[in-house]
Design a protein around this motif. Structure first.
Motif, PDB file in Angstrom:
ATOM      1  N   GLU A 129      -6.805  10.318 -17.998  1.00 52.37           N
ATOM      2  CA  GLU A 129      -6.783   9.977 -19.423  1.00 52.37           C
ATOM      3  C   GLU A 129      -5.357   9.982 -19.950  1.00 52.37           C
ATOM      4  N   GLU A 130      -4.560  10.898 -19.439  1.00 57.80           N
ATOM      5  CA  GLU A 130      -3.178  11.068 -19.897  1.00 57.80           C
ATOM      6  C   GLU A 130      -2.235  11.107 -18.709  1.00 57.80           C
ATOM      7  N   LEU A 131      -1.022  10.651 -18.912  1.00 61.44           N
ATOM      8  CA  LEU A 131       0.080  10.831 -17.976  1.00 61.44           C
ATOM      9  C   LEU A 131       1.230  11.417 -18.781  1.00 61.44           C
ATOM     10  N   SER A 132       1.751  12.552 -18.325  1.00 60.94           N
ATOM     11  CA  SER A 132       2.839  13.179 -19.067  1.00 60.94           C
ATOM     12  C   SER A 132       4.161  12.465 -18.796  1.00 60.94           C
ATOM     13  N   GLU A 133       5.106  12.617 -19.703  1.00 56.30           N
ATOM     14  CA  GLU A 133       6.428  12.024 -19.524  1.00 56.30           C
ATOM     15  C   GLU A 133       7.073  12.540 -18.248  1.00 56.30           C
ATOM     16  N   GLU A 134       6.926  13.842 -17.998  1.00 58.15           N
ATOM     17  CA  GLU A 134       7.534  14.450 -16.812  1.00 58.15           C
ATOM     18  C   GLU A 134       6.959  13.848 -15.528  1.00 58.15           C
ATOM     19  N   THR A 135       5.646  13.680 -15.503  1.00 58.01           N
ATOM     20  CA  THR A 135       4.984  13.103 -14.331  1.00 58.01           C
ATOM     21  C   THR A 135       5.432  11.665 -14.119  1.00 58.01           C
ATOM     22  N   VAL A 136       5.487  10.901 -15.185  1.00 58.11           N
ATOM     23  CA  VAL A 136       5.916   9.502 -15.092  1.00 58.11           C
ATOM     24  C   VAL A 136       7.369   9.426 -14.639  1.00 58.11           C
ATOM     25  N   ASP A 137       8.228  10.266 -15.218  1.00 57.90           N
ATOM     26  CA  ASP A 137       9.642  10.274 -14.828  1.00 57.90           C
ATOM     27  C   ASP A 137       9.794  10.580 -13.343  1.00 57.90           C
ATOM     28  N   LYS A 138       9.095  11.594 -12.869  1.00 57.44           N
ATOM     29  CA  LYS A 138       9.163  11.995 -11.466  1.00 57.44           C
ATOM     30  C   LYS A 138       8.665  10.862 -10.558  1.00 57.44           C
ATOM     31  N   ALA A 139       7.562  10.237 -10.940  1.00 59.52           N
ATOM     32  CA  ALA A 139       6.987   9.151 -10.138  1.00 59.52           C
ATOM     33  C   ALA A 139       7.925   7.949 -10.087  1.00 59.52           C
ATOM     34  N   VAL A 140       8.483   7.570 -11.223  1.00 57.58           N
ATOM     35  CA  VAL A 140       9.395   6.422 -11.261  1.00 57.58           C
ATOM     36  C   VAL A 140      10.634   6.700 -10.417  1.00 57.58           C
ATOM     37  N   ASP A 141      11.195   7.904 -10.542  1.00 57.35           N
ATOM     38  CA  ASP A 141      12.367   8.250  -9.732  1.00 57.35           C
ATOM     39  C   ASP A 141      12.057   8.129  -8.242  1.00 57.35           C
ATOM     40  N   ALA A 142      10.901   8.623  -7.831  1.00 56.13           N
ATOM     41  CA  ALA A 142      10.510   8.575  -6.420  1.00 56.13           C
ATOM     42  C   ALA A 142      10.308   7.132  -5.959  1.00 56.13           C
TER      43      ALA A 142
ATOM     44  N   VAL B  95      11.539   4.259  -7.319  1.00 62.40           N
ATOM     45  CA  VAL B  95      12.783   3.489  -7.352  1.00 62.40           C
ATOM     46  C   VAL B  95      13.701   3.890  -6.197  1.00 62.40           C
ATOM     47  N   ALA B  96      13.606   5.132  -5.757  1.00 63.35           N
ATOM     48  CA  ALA B  96      14.420   5.580  -4.621  1.00 63.35           C
ATOM     49  C   ALA B  96      14.003   4.902  -3.321  1.00 63.35           C
ATOM     50  N   ASP B  97      12.720   4.531  -3.200  1.00 62.30           N
ATOM     51  CA  ASP B  97      12.204   3.991  -1.940  1.00 62.30           C
ATOM     52  C   ASP B  97      11.868   2.501  -1.946  1.00 62.30           C
ATOM     53  N   PHE B  98      11.733   1.898  -3.136  1.00 58.83           N
ATOM     54  CA  PHE B  98      11.266   0.519  -3.213  1.00 58.83           C
ATOM     55  C   PHE B  98      12.128  -0.294  -4.177  1.00 58.83           C
ATOM     56  N   ASP B  99      12.045  -1.611  -4.046  1.00 55.88           N
ATOM     57  CA  ASP B  99      12.748  -2.530  -4.931  1.00 55.88           C
ATOM     58  C   ASP B  99      12.320  -2.252  -6.378  1.00 55.88           C
ATOM     59  N   PRO B 100      13.283  -1.954  -7.260  1.00 54.36           N
ATOM     60  CA  PRO B 100      12.934  -1.643  -8.653  1.00 54.36           C
ATOM     61  C   PRO B 100      12.133  -2.741  -9.360  1.00 54.36           C
TER      62      PRO B 100
ATOM     63  N   GLN C 246       0.802  -1.218   0.000  1.00 52.47           N
ATOM     64  CA  GLN C 246       0.000   0.000   0.000  1.00 52.47           C
ATOM     65  C   GLN C 246       0.843   1.281   0.000  1.00 52.47           C
ATOM     66  N   ASP C 247       1.971   1.267   0.683  1.00 54.54           N
ATOM     67  CA  ASP C 247       2.817   2.471   0.720  1.00 54.54           C
ATOM     68  C   ASP C 247       3.286   2.851  -0.685  1.00 54.54           C
ATOM     69  N   MET C 248       3.694   1.856  -1.449  1.00 60.55           N
ATOM     70  CA  MET C 248       4.174   2.122  -2.802  1.00 60.55           C
ATOM     71  C   MET C 248       3.033   2.630  -3.688  1.00 60.55           C
ATOM     72  N   LEU C 249       1.871   2.005  -3.587  1.00 57.55           N
ATOM     73  CA  LEU C 249       0.735   2.417  -4.401  1.00 57.55           C
ATOM     74  C   LEU C 249       0.313   3.841  -4.062  1.00 57.55           C
TER      75      LEU C 249
END
Length: 166
Positions: A112-125, A127-132, A86-89
């Protein structure tokens, strides 16, 4: 990507984590999945239950790799992600601006849409806290929630070296 395709590429250690979580936290789901998988293979449940846990896990993974096990496999992934991660979600929902219940369950509509910037920011966050590998699994399953997925998320899953199921 269908559930059986995920199980064909996933690191077996991640499946072991999932099955361990069910055995420790929700034995009913574990037993139900085991019974459903045994029935789909026309086996008696007791045949599988008599195996040592390591052998049960190997048999479960082998069975989940089959296309006929897609429904059970997808249910297991969703149940584990929703209850055991749940923390990751919640962090992902916060990062991309999706309304949720504080535990990662979406309460509004999916975007409906997810921007590249939003996805990049979310993935970085994430991967920093959870097993990739866990992050990759979640993002792969999340991307199945929209027919064809979100283009920016699909592109990120394909191009980011940190995001691998194997």
């Amino acid at each position: 990507m269908k559930a059986h395709e995920i199980y064909n590429t996933i690191d077996p250690a991640l499946v072991t984590r999932m099955l361990d979580w069910f055995r420790e936290n929700d034995r009913n789901v574990y037993r139900s999945a085991l019974a459903s998988l045994a029935q789909s293979r026309k086996l008696r449940l007791v045949f599988v239950q008599k195996k040592p846990v390591v052998d049960q896990y190997a048999w479960i993974l082998k069975t989940l790799k089959s296309k006929q096990s897609d429904t059970i496999g997808e249910h297991l992934l969703q149940a584990w992600l929703m209850a055991g991660n749940q923390d990751m979600l919640a962090k992902f929902c916060d990062e991309v601006g999706i309304e949720h219940d504080g535990k990662g369950s979406v309460t509004g509509d999916l975007p409906e849409e997810l921007s590249e910037e939003t996805v990049d920011k979310a993935v970085d966050a994430l991967v920093a806290d959870f097993d990739p590998k866990l992050v990759t699994l979640y993002l792969t399953v999340f991307n199945l929630q929209k027919p064809g997925g979100w283009p920016a998320l699909s592109a990120k899953l394909e191009s980011d070296d940190r995001l691998s199921l194997s």
